[in-house]
Structures are given as structure tokens and as C-alpha cells.
Design a protein around this motif. Structure first.
Motif, PDB file in Angstrom:
ATOM      1  N   ALA A  96      -5.902  13.909   9.847  1.00 52.40           N
ATOM      2  CA  ALA A  96      -5.796  14.448   8.486  1.00 52.40           C
ATOM      3  C   ALA A  96      -4.479  15.190   8.299  1.00 52.40           C
ATOM      4  CB  ALA A  96      -6.976  15.375   8.202  1.00 52.40           C
ATOM      5  N   ASN A  97      -3.895  15.030   7.115  1.00 53.78           N
ATOM      6  CA  ASN A  97      -2.610  15.668   6.790  1.00 53.78           C
ATOM      7  C   ASN A  97      -1.531  15.281   7.790  1.00 53.78           C
ATOM      8  OD1 ASN A  97      -3.795  17.160   4.564  1.00 53.78           O
ATOM      9  ND2 ASN A  97      -4.718  18.497   6.117  1.00 53.78           N
ATOM     10  N   SER A  98      -1.494  14.018   8.141  1.00 49.19           N
ATOM     11  CA  SER A  98      -0.542  13.528   9.134  1.00 49.19           C
ATOM     12  C   SER A  98       0.893  13.807   8.712  1.00 49.19           C
ATOM     13  CB  SER A  98      -0.719  12.021   9.337  1.00 49.19           C
ATOM     14  OG  SER A  98       0.282  11.510  10.213  1.00 49.19           O
ATOM     15  N   PRO A  99       1.738  14.223   9.663  1.00 44.10           N
ATOM     16  CA  PRO A  99       3.158  14.422   9.341  1.00 44.10           C
ATOM     17  C   PRO A  99       3.936  13.117   9.272  1.00 44.10           C
ATOM     18  CG  PRO A  99       2.786  14.856  11.660  1.00 44.10           C
ATOM     19  CD  PRO A  99       1.431  14.602  11.051  1.00 44.10           C
ATOM     20  N   ALA A 100       3.312  12.017   9.695  1.00 43.03           N
ATOM     21  CA  ALA A 100       3.965  10.703   9.691  1.00 43.03           C
ATOM     22  C   ALA A 100       3.521   9.930   8.452  1.00 43.03           C
ATOM     23  CB  ALA A 100       3.619   9.912  10.949  1.00 43.03           C
ATOM     24  N   ALA A 101       4.453   9.622   7.574  1.00 46.98           N
ATOM     25  CA  ALA A 101       4.101   8.884   6.355  1.00 46.98           C
ATOM     26  C   ALA A 101       3.510   7.527   6.694  1.00 46.98           C
ATOM     27  CB  ALA A 101       5.337   8.725   5.475  1.00 46.98           C
ATOM     28  N   GLU A 102       3.966   6.923   7.794  1.00 56.66           N
ATOM     29  CA  GLU A 102       3.428   5.619   8.207  1.00 56.66           C
ATOM     30  C   GLU A 102       1.909   5.686   8.356  1.00 56.66           C
ATOM     31  OE1 GLU A 102       7.662   5.920   9.556  1.00 56.66           O
ATOM     32  OE2 GLU A 102       5.927   7.254   9.606  1.00 56.66           O
ATOM     33  N   CYS A 103       1.421   6.765   8.927  1.00 52.45           N
ATOM     34  CA  CYS A 103      -0.010   6.942   9.156  1.00 52.45           C
ATOM     35  C   CYS A 103      -0.726   7.378   7.879  1.00 52.45           C
ATOM     36  CB  CYS A 103      -0.239   7.976  10.252  1.00 52.45           C
ATOM     37  SG  CYS A 103       0.663   7.661  11.768  1.00 52.45           S
ATOM     38  N   ALA A 104      -0.143   8.333   7.192  1.00 49.38           N
ATOM     39  CA  ALA A 104      -0.796   8.880   5.992  1.00 49.38           C
ATOM     40  C   ALA A 104      -1.020   7.813   4.936  1.00 49.38           C
ATOM     41  CB  ALA A 104       0.044  10.028   5.433  1.00 49.38           C
ATOM     42  N   LEU A 105      -0.029   6.937   4.733  1.00 48.46           N
ATOM     43  CA  LEU A 105      -0.164   5.880   3.732  1.00 48.46           C
ATOM     44  C   LEU A 105      -1.309   4.935   4.066  1.00 48.46           C
ATOM     45  CD1 LEU A 105       3.576   4.987   3.054  1.00 48.46           C
ATOM     46  CD2 LEU A 105       1.997   6.047   1.442  1.00 48.46           C
ATOM     47  N   LEU A 106      -1.387   4.524   5.323  1.00 56.42           N
ATOM     48  CA  LEU A 106      -2.441   3.579   5.707  1.00 56.42           C
ATOM     49  C   LEU A 106      -3.814   4.236   5.652  1.00 56.42           C
ATOM     50  CD1 LEU A 106      -3.406   0.864   6.706  1.00 56.42           C
ATOM     51  CD2 LEU A 106      -2.914   1.610   9.046  1.00 56.42           C
ATOM     52  N   TYR A 117       0.805  -1.217   0.000  1.00 55.64           N
ATOM     53  CA  TYR A 117       0.000   0.000   0.000  1.00 55.64           C
ATOM     54  C   TYR A 117       0.844   1.275   0.000  1.00 55.64           C
ATOM     55  CZ  TYR A 117       0.720   0.174   5.125  1.00 55.64           C
ATOM     56  OH  TYR A 117       1.264   0.217   6.393  1.00 55.64           O
ATOM     57  N   GLY A 118       2.155   1.111  -0.055  1.00 55.78           N
ATOM     58  CA  GLY A 118       2.999   2.288  -0.130  1.00 55.78           C
ATOM     59  C   GLY A 118       4.454   1.944   0.091  1.00 55.78           C
ATOM     60  N   VAL A 119       5.286   2.965   0.064  1.00 60.69           N
ATOM     61  CA  VAL A 119       6.729   2.833   0.282  1.00 60.69           C
ATOM     62  C   VAL A 119       7.167   3.962   1.201  1.00 60.69           C
ATOM     63  CG1 VAL A 119       9.013   2.927  -0.778  1.00 60.69           C
ATOM     64  CG2 VAL A 119       7.145   1.762  -1.957  1.00 60.69           C
ATOM     65  N   LEU A 120       7.980   3.619   2.193  1.00 63.53           N
ATOM     66  CA  LEU A 120       8.602   4.605   3.062  1.00 63.53           C
ATOM     67  C   LEU A 120      10.049   4.753   2.601  1.00 63.53           C
ATOM     68  CD1 LEU A 120       7.117   3.188   6.358  1.00 63.53           C
ATOM     69  CD2 LEU A 120       6.532   5.400   5.349  1.00 63.53           C
ATOM     70  N   ASP A 121      10.350   5.871   1.995  1.00 65.15           N
ATOM     71  CA  ASP A 121      11.676   6.096   1.421  1.00 65.15           C
ATOM     72  C   ASP A 121      12.510   6.906   2.403  1.00 65.15           C
ATOM     73  OD1 ASP A 121      13.813   6.213  -0.246  1.00 65.15           O
ATOM     74  OD2 ASP A 121      12.906   7.552  -1.720  1.00 65.15           O
ATOM     75  N   TYR A 122      13.271   6.192   3.224  1.00 66.90           N
ATOM     76  CA  TYR A 122      14.063   6.824   4.267  1.00 66.90           C
ATOM     77  C   TYR A 122      15.551   6.697   3.954  1.00 66.90           C
ATOM     78  CZ  TYR A 122       9.880   7.236   7.188  1.00 66.90           C
ATOM     79  OH  TYR A 122       8.649   7.589   7.684  1.00 66.90           O
ATOM     80  N   PRO A 123      16.389   7.576   4.520  1.00 64.90           N
ATOM     81  CA  PRO A 123      17.824   7.505   4.225  1.00 64.90           C
ATOM     82  C   PRO A 123      18.447   6.150   4.506  1.00 64.90           C
ATOM     83  CG  PRO A 123      17.294   9.572   5.319  1.00 64.90           C
ATOM     84  CD  PRO A 123      16.047   8.738   5.348  1.00 64.90           C
ATOM     85  N   ALA A 124      18.029   5.485   5.570  1.00 69.43           N
ATOM     86  CA  ALA A 124      18.623   4.196   5.921  1.00 69.43           C
ATOM     87  C   ALA A 124      18.247   3.102   4.938  1.00 69.43           C
ATOM     88  CB  ALA A 124      18.201   3.781   7.330  1.00 69.43           C
ATOM     89  N   ASN A 125      17.029   3.194   4.379  1.00 66.41           N
ATOM     90  CA  ASN A 125      16.545   2.132   3.500  1.00 66.41           C
ATOM     91  C   ASN A 125      15.221   2.579   2.889  1.00 66.41           C
ATOM     92  OD1 ASN A 125      16.473  -0.352   2.208  1.00 66.41           O
ATOM     93  ND2 ASN A 125      17.044  -1.475   4.057  1.00 66.41           N
TER      94      ASN A 125
END
Length: 312
Positions: free
Chosen positions: A144-154, A53-61
Motif C-alpha cells: 500500500a502507498n508504494s513509492p514505485a509508480a510501476e507497482c502503484a499503477l498496476l 493502465y497508466g503512464v510513467l512520466d520520467y525525465p528520459a521519456n
């Protein structure tokens, strides 16, 4: 009980970008999301429609995130949401969701559809962290408009599919590191003074004060009691600073606080809390407690909403 100042930042001053970057540079990869979680998800393709359902593109991975939707979906059945790994360091939530999916969904899908999100925070899983790389707590960011991508994606995925859930159970842990690391870090980030709470020895649930369901919570507690011990209140009659509503149950305002359990309109919601640092338990028992909590909730709904006899 106040604790000494956290080693990052200036006492009384909230963190800025420099302090958050300093914190991030101290984090290290300690285990593998791909080896320990994705490998198990990949073994479930016969039982589930596995969707990225999405991708978290972070510096570590770069982390793909997955949802498991039960096969033989029937729009006439009620739908259940199970989430784990909102806080990535809370191991039994991730593996409890996977264990439930593998062992019990084949039986319970005759009555329910399932949406299972085993690990919302894979970077947190790998670095054993409560926050994401930007020092944001996902379990205060479901709005709404969550600053956390983990939450926004879900939330975006769930909104697109317009699921109507009867139950949402969010699998968590309370650990000794809440006092030794995560609460002091939170106070430092906010520029406040940390006051530790008593870590409860045992399992408890956090129900929603916005829609309390005491009998449902009791059913979850009774199911888990067969696996592990239930947390007693402290000397103030509280668990983690909240009044005990009944044995092993406290309430938080799920939606107001931006908690994962508050993001849907499910009438039955709860957050589980396992204590893995107890001398009375083991990692395996903690996973089994999470599974038992899901089963306790399902069996309550089967009996009280669907009028079905329970046959595990």
C-alpha cells in the motif's frame, strides 16, 4: 564473498538525493521499449483487449504501460495473471509473456481468463536496470502507498477490477550482473557491505513461504526441464542464499517482502528465474523456458483443480 566498494556514495552511509541523482545520470538508454515491446503488443489486438493502465512520466521519456485481457471473457472461468518485466533488464520475462500471449492464449482461453502485463518497468527495460529512475526496486515495492509508480499503477488497476486470480506467475531472470552491478549498488544505496551470492546455473522457481504449493512448483519445474536445465543447489544446499525446498525450488515470503508474486490472493503463485548467462542456453531458449513455466502451471491447475485432460 565481499566485493570492492561501489563507485557512488561513502562506505557505510546510505545514499541521499545527491547520490541517487549521480546514479541516475550514469544510466543510458540501450534499447527501445516502443520498438521491441509496444510493437508486439500492438499486434495482439485481435486476441486481447489491450488496455493502457497508466503512464510513467520520467525525465528520459514518457512510457505508457499496458495490460492484455483475453477476449471471450467468461466470469465463470478462473482467471490467471502473468507478469513480466518487473525488473526491466530481465529480458526473457518480457518476451516470454508476449510469446505465451500470442501462441497459447487462443487455446487456453477455453478454460481460463487471462490478464497479462508484459512489461511493468519500461524505463528499466530501456536502460537494462533493476531499479526505476529513483533507485527503487519495484520487486520490493508491492504494498500500500508504494513509492514505485510501476507497482502503484498496476495494483490500482487490479483493485478497481476486483479480479479473483487462481494463479499468478511472475517471470524473472537471475543474471551475472546481479553480482557485478545490482547487489553492489544495493549495498551502496543502503550503506551496508555487499556479499555476493552464488549465481545458479539453470532455471529455478521462488515459491511463497506464506502459501507453499510443492506439487504446483514441481509441475512448473518438470515442464521447464523439457526446455532447459534446472539449477542445482550450491555447496551449502542453497540457491541465492535460500534453502532448496525441492529440486529447483526455493521459498521467499512474497507479501512480507513486497514482491510482485505476493500482491494477489491467488492460491497458486510462483516467480520464475531463468539464467540467461549460462553457456548451456540461448536467448531463445530462455524465452521458451518462461513459456513452458506458464504452461506447466496451467496444466497442473487444469488437471488438479478443473479435472480436465491436458491437450497443448
Amino acid at each position: 564473498m565481499r566485493t570492492s566498494h561501489y563507485p557512488i556514495g561513502t562506505p557505510g552511509q546510505p545514499w541521499g538525493a545527491e547520490e541517487k541523482q549521480q546514479w541516475l545520470e550514469q544510466q543510458q538508454i540501450k534499447r527501445s521499449y516502443f520498438d521491441e515491446v509496444v510493437s508486439k503488443i500492438n499486434r495482439l489486438h485481435e486476441q486481447f483487449d489491450v488496455e493502457q493502465y497508466g503512464v510513467l512520466d520520467y525525465p528520459a521519456n514518457t512510457y505508457p504501460v499496458f495490460i492484455l485481457r483475453s477476449t471471450q471473457w467468461d466470469a465463470n472461468r478462473p482467471t490467471v495473471l502473468v507478469t513480466g518485466g518487473v525488473h526491466g533488464y530481465e529480458t526473457s520475462g518480457v518476451h516470454g509473456a508476449l510469446a505465451f500471449a500470442e501462441r497459447h492464449v487462443p487455446h487456453y482461453r477455453q478454460w481460463f481468463n487471462f490478464v497479462i502485463v508484459p512489461c511493468l518497468s519500461p524505463w528499466g527495460y530501456e536502460t537494462v536496470n533493476r531499479w526505476n529512475p529513483y533507485a527503487i526496486d519495484p520487486n520490493r515495492s508491492f504494498y500500500a502507498n508504494s513509492p514505485a509508480a510501476e507497482c502503484a499503477l498496476l495494483m490500482s488497476y487490479l483493485e478497481r477490477h476486483e479480479f479473483s486470480f487462481i494463479m499468478h506467475i511472475d517471470l524473472h531472470e537471475t543474471t551475472d550482473t546481479d553480482n557485478s552491478e545490482f547487489r553492489p549498488a544495493l549495498a551502496a544505496r543502503e550503506g551496508t557491505v555487499n556479499t555476493n551470492w552464488n549465481i545458479p546455473d539453470g532455471f529455478y522457481t521462488v515459491g511463497s513461504s506464506e502459501k507453499p504449493t510443492p506439487e504446483f512448483q514441481r509441475a512448473v519445474i518438470e515442464a521447464v526441464r523439457q526446455v532447459t536445465h534446472i539449477a542445482p543447489p550450491d555447496e551449502a544446499g542453497q540457491i541465492i542464499g535460500a534453502p532448496v525446498e525441492q529440486e529447483g525450488v526455493i521459498h521467499y515470503a512474497g507479501r512480507k517482502l513486497g514482491l510482485c508474486m505476493g500482491m494477489t490472493d491467488a492460491p497458486y503463485v510462483t516467480t520464475t528465474e531463468v539464467y540467461p548467462d549460462s553457456a548451456k542456453t540461448s536467448p531463445e531458449e530462455c524465452i521458451e523456458a518462461q513459456v513452458a513455466a506458464v504452461l506447466g502451471g496451467l496444466n497442473y491447475i487444469l488437471q488438479n483443480e478443473l479435472g480436465q485432460a491436458v491437450t497443448n
